[in-house]
Write a protein that holds these residues in place. Structure first.
Motif, short mmCIF file in Angstrom:
data_model
loop_
_atom_site.label_atom_id
_atom_site.label_comp_id
_atom_site.label_asym_id
_atom_site.label_seq_id
_atom_site.Cartn_x
_atom_site.Cartn_y
_atom_site.Cartn_z
N ASN A 5 48.42 24.11 36.91
CA ASN A 5 47.91 22.81 36.48
C ASN A 5 48.75 21.65 36.97
OD1 ASN A 5 45.78 23.97 35.02
ND2 ASN A 5 47.14 24.37 33.30
N SER A 6 49.65 21.89 37.91
CA SER A 6 50.53 20.84 38.38
C SER A 6 49.75 19.86 39.27
CB SER A 6 51.70 21.43 39.17
OG SER A 6 51.29 21.84 40.45
N PRO A 7 50.22 18.62 39.35
CA PRO A 7 49.56 17.65 40.24
C PRO A 7 49.51 18.11 41.69
CG PRO A 7 51.06 16.53 38.75
CD PRO A 7 51.29 18.01 38.56
N ARG A 8 50.56 18.77 42.16
CA ARG A 8 50.56 19.25 43.55
C ARG A 8 49.50 20.34 43.75
NH1 ARG A 8 55.79 17.87 42.50
NH2 ARG A 8 56.75 16.52 44.06
N GLN A 9 49.34 21.21 42.77
CA GLN A 9 48.32 22.25 42.86
C GLN A 9 46.93 21.62 42.88
OE1 GLN A 9 48.49 25.53 43.44
NE2 GLN A 9 46.27 25.70 43.36
N LYS A 10 46.74 20.62 42.04
CA LYS A 10 45.44 19.92 41.99
C LYS A 10 45.17 19.24 43.33
CE LYS A 10 43.43 20.07 38.85
NZ LYS A 10 42.42 21.05 38.44
N ALA A 11 46.18 18.59 43.91
CA ALA A 11 46.01 17.95 45.22
C ALA A 11 45.67 18.99 46.28
CB ALA A 11 47.29 17.19 45.60
N PHE A 12 46.33 20.15 46.21
CA PHE A 12 46.04 21.25 47.14
C PHE A 12 44.58 21.67 47.02
CE2 PHE A 12 45.54 25.79 47.83
CZ PHE A 12 46.02 25.94 49.12
N LEU A 71 39.36 15.17 39.01
CA LEU A 71 40.19 14.50 38.01
C LEU A 71 39.44 14.19 36.72
CD1 LEU A 71 42.44 12.15 40.16
CD2 LEU A 71 42.88 14.47 39.35
N GLN A 72 38.12 14.06 36.79
CA GLN A 72 37.34 13.80 35.57
C GLN A 72 37.34 15.01 34.64
OE1 GLN A 72 33.42 12.49 36.62
NE2 GLN A 72 34.09 10.44 37.18
N LYS A 73 37.36 16.19 35.22
CA LYS A 73 37.30 17.39 34.38
C LYS A 73 38.70 17.89 34.00
CE LYS A 73 36.63 20.49 38.32
NZ LYS A 73 35.75 21.41 38.98
N ASP A 74 39.72 17.11 34.29
CA ASP A 74 41.09 17.49 33.97
C ASP A 74 41.69 16.43 33.05
OD1 ASP A 74 43.80 18.38 34.09
OD2 ASP A 74 43.33 19.30 36.02
N ASN A 75 42.45 16.85 32.07
CA ASN A 75 43.03 15.88 31.15
C ASN A 75 44.50 15.61 31.47
OD1 ASN A 75 43.93 18.35 30.35
ND2 ASN A 75 43.48 18.10 28.18
N LYS A 127 47.53 11.72 37.64
CA LYS A 127 46.31 11.44 38.40
C LYS A 127 46.59 10.51 39.57
CE LYS A 127 42.97 12.19 34.70
NZ LYS A 127 41.90 11.62 33.89
N ALA A 128 47.45 9.52 39.35
CA ALA A 128 47.81 8.59 40.43
C ALA A 128 48.57 9.32 41.53
CB ALA A 128 48.65 7.44 39.87
N LEU A 171 48.69 11.64 46.98
CA LEU A 171 48.85 12.78 47.88
C LEU A 171 47.60 13.02 48.72
CD1 LEU A 171 50.67 15.46 45.68
CD2 LEU A 171 51.58 14.31 47.70
N VAL A 172 46.46 13.07 48.06
CA VAL A 172 45.21 13.39 48.77
C VAL A 172 44.87 12.30 49.79
CG1 VAL A 172 42.72 13.74 48.53
CG2 VAL A 172 44.30 14.82 46.91
#
Length: 96
Positions: free
Chosen positions: A5-12, A33-37, A43-44, A49-50
């Motif tokens: 659930n890390s931001p880097r994993q989400k960006a990946f 990002l809408q489906k993640d709290n 989120k920024a 990153l993306v």
């Protein structure tokens, strides 16, 4: 926070989706990002990153190709995305 659930994993995950599905970056970011709290700060960071990797993709690929023994196009998408993410952070993000 687990790595999953890390931001880097989400960006990946977002970058992989953009790469493999030829998806629009802004729509993909919004969807993920809408489906993640996550906190707004995270989120920024994901967005930075993306968008940064997408914006600097040619420069990142050129730099990476200087160190790879095989062409960028022969890398598995997961490996390529991980390398781009790492290279972007090293080359273009604040070191603070």
């Amino acid at each position: 926070m687990s790595l999953k659930n890390s931001p880097r994993q989400k960006a990946f995950e977002i970058l992989l989706r953009i790469h493999t599905a030829n998806a629009y970056s802004n729509l993909t970011i919004d969807t993920y990002l809408q489906k993640d709290n996550m906190e707004n700060r995270d989120k920024a960071f994901v967005s930075a990153l993306v968008y940064g990797v997408c914006e600097r993709q040619l420069t990142l690929d050129f730099n990476l190709s200087q160190y790879l023994k095989q062409p960028i196009k022969k890398l598995k998408p997961e490996v390529l995305i991980a390398l781009r993410l790492g290279a972007y952070q090293l080359l273009f993000m604040d070191k603070n």
